[in-house]
Design a protein around this motif. Structure first.
Motif, short mmCIF file in Angstrom:
data_model
loop_
_atom_site.label_atom_id
_atom_site.label_comp_id
_atom_site.label_asym_id
_atom_site.label_seq_id
_atom_site.Cartn_x
_atom_site.Cartn_y
_atom_site.Cartn_z
N ILE A 100 78.16 15.99 -4.47
CA ILE A 100 78.15 15.18 -5.69
C ILE A 100 79.42 14.35 -5.85
O ILE A 100 79.36 13.16 -6.21
N ALA A 101 80.58 14.95 -5.55
CA ALA A 101 81.81 14.18 -5.71
C ALA A 101 81.99 13.16 -4.60
O ALA A 101 82.51 12.06 -4.83
N LYS A 104 79.73 10.38 -6.02
CA LYS A 104 80.14 9.73 -7.27
C LYS A 104 81.58 9.25 -7.27
O LYS A 104 81.93 8.32 -7.99
N VAL A 105 82.43 9.93 -6.51
CA VAL A 105 83.85 9.55 -6.55
C VAL A 105 84.21 8.67 -5.35
O VAL A 105 84.87 7.65 -5.49
#
Ligand code: ATP
Ligand code: MG
Lengths: 244, 248
Positions: A100-101, A104-105
């Motif tokens: 997820i990171a 998203k990041v």
């Protein structure tokens, strides 16, 4: 890689950190120990700006944390952190936790992130658990996933805050093994831990803290080899934990 | 009791057009659902926003949300409804006031008032549930999100809120049911929702007991269905090992 320069921090009137200064070189493994309440967690959280401090500065890979211009989320994305209580995201699967990171990041594509995440999961020996949720894994397994999750961001340095102290004794080693391997591959690491076996094996330096101060900051060989040359407080502390 | 039950009354003509009494109940139920669902949408969106505001590290936002909750929770619902219906339109700018009082049909203006009223009233309650849900999460979750490089909004949307909403489904369900029950206040400003249609049926047909029995039954079945839908949602999004507030 990390330069901690005269950091002072207060909670109201209470000074948690007093004139803390030290350096962590690239590829170095530094173990931080000290009695409960001495400020170890606070110090390590200051390194990725999870805790603000009032005086001094910390420079991570050339980026100053105290500078108001610093993009803190960006800085943190380059610093891996592993917590005592794992802090995996319980509502997401292991694969989602790992990706997820990245997505998203770092803006990686889902495929790229999944590939990377699963490779790291395999590395910590948990490839078979990709589809599960954190609640279905043991503590030791969750902590290994947490390490993989941090590594997925390609961090320049890894911070560990007592990564094994919430684990049942029989699970401590599986986590330490991963950390040892990481250290041997040359990862820059700052580890708050009381696992002196780990410190003996892979640490380059040992920092001993007491009442918010860095009391000892020396090589592993000096710390363990020349016990009589250490401060009284460090000696007392070592006597206590080496008994166990 | 000497009462002549007449369940056939619902199929008798009301004497207005070709309507039978059952039609009134259907229309009433339609209004009740229309009020409640739209009100709930407002409550959920606004309440979540306020709940988040109460937990972010910003004094001003937290104070605004707290003040909102104190006001809307402590003024009786009926008083709020009368304020929205009788007073607020007078305070609006001239064109809006004219639109509300002259262009809108009586039903539309009553509907607008009651939806806004119930939405804002319930938002205060949703806010408190959302806040409780967020605060029930371990503080380490926020730090873990930050440590991965998430911004504060990202931490909320990807880490905190998905967990908070899961654990507050049971208390949110009761708020959802409450808004259906509270929707009956609309009858007091002349909107012909379920309760108003029931009263009207009772008066027109003189079959008071039948009318209120049917209404009770409809409210009951409605609430049971909603509860089942919420249970189903809760099961669908359930995650192994996640904490729960307010019991299983
Ligand atoms: N939010 C806070 N407000 C006030 N005091 C705090 C806060 N957080 C920590 N402290 C205090 O700061 C001191 C240092 O805490 P810290 O968690 O850094 O210690 P530690 O060395 O990590 O201890 P442990 O081994 O128990 O984890 C403690 O005395 C603690 O009580
Ligand atoms: Mg600690």
């Amino acid at each position: 890689m990390i330069s901690i320069q005269n950091v002072n921090k207060w909670y109201g009137d209470f000074q948690v950190l007093t004139n803390c200064s030290t350096e962590v070189q690239k590829g170095e493994v530094v173990v931080v120990c000290g009695p409960s309440g001495s400020g170890k967690s606070t110090l390590i959280k200051c390194v990725n700006a999870l805790e603000p401090f009032q005086q001094g500065d910390i420079v991570v890979d050339g980026t100053s944390i105290a500078s108001p211009k610093t993009n803190l989320p960006r800085l943190r994305s380059r610093v891996g952190m592993v917590f005592q209580h794992f802090e995996l995201f319980p509502h997401l699967t292991i694969t989602e936790n790992l990706t997820i990171a990245q997505i998203k990041v770092l803006g990686r594509s889902k495929d790229e992130a999944t590939q990377k995440g699963l490779a790291l999961l395999d590395r910590v020996g948990l490839a078979a658990h990709a589809h599960k949720h954190p609640g279905q894994l043991s503590g030791g397994q969750q902590q290994r996933v947490a390490i993989a999750r941090a590594l997925a961001m390609d961090p320049v340095v890894m911070l560990f805050d007592e990564p094994t102290s919430a684990l049942d004794p029989e699970m401590v080693n599986e986590v330490l093994d991963v950390m040892v391997q990481l250290a041997q591959e040359g990862m820059t690491m700052m580890c708050v831990t009381h696992e002196m076996g780990f410190a003996r094996k892979v640490a380059d330096r040992v920092i001993f803290m007491d009442r918010g101060q860095i009391v000892e900051d020396c090589t592993k060989d000096t710390f363990f080899g020349d016990i009589n040359g250490r401060s009284d407080r460090a000696q007392q502390f070592l006597a206590k934990i080496l008994q166990h | 009791m000497n009462y002549n039950w007449n369940w056939g009354v619902f199929f008798q003509s009301t004497g207005i057009g070709s309507e039978i009494y059952l039609d009134w109940f259907v229309t009433g139920l339609g209004w009740t659902i229309a009020i409640s669902l739209v009100g709930w949408l407002i409550a959920l969106v606004l309440g979540s926003l306020l709940g988040v505001m109460r937990t972010v590290p910003n004094r001003l936002l937290a104070t605004i949300a707290t003040t909102y909750v104190e006001i809307f929770r402590n003024v009786p619902l009926l008083v709020q409804l009368f304020l929205w219906y009788f007073l607020v339109p007078d305070l609006l700018p001239e064109p809006l006031e004219m639109w509300f009082k002259q262009d809108l049909s009586p039903a539309a203006s009553a509907y607008l008032s009651v939806v806004v009223c119930l939405g804002l009233f319930t938002a205060a309650r949703v806010c408190e549930q959302v806040r409780t849900g967020i605060q029930a999460l371990p503080k380490g979750q926020l730090n873990a999100g930050y440590a991965l490089g998430f911004t504060l909004p990202q931490v909320y949307t990807t880490v905190l809120l998905p967990q908070a909403f899961r654990i507050i489904i049971p208390p949110l369900t009761s708020e959802f049911l409450n808004i259906f029950k509270n929707s009956s206040v609309a009858s007091l400003i002349g909107l012909m929702e379920l309760l108003a249609q029931t009263k009207q049926t009772a008066e027109f047909s003189a079959n008071l007991f039948e009318a209120f029995t049917l209404a009770t039954l409809i409210y009951f079945v409605l609430n049971m269905s909603l509860m089942m839908i919420m249970r189903w949602i809760e099961k669908r999004v359930a995650v192994p090992g996640l904490i729960s507030v307010g019991g299983k």
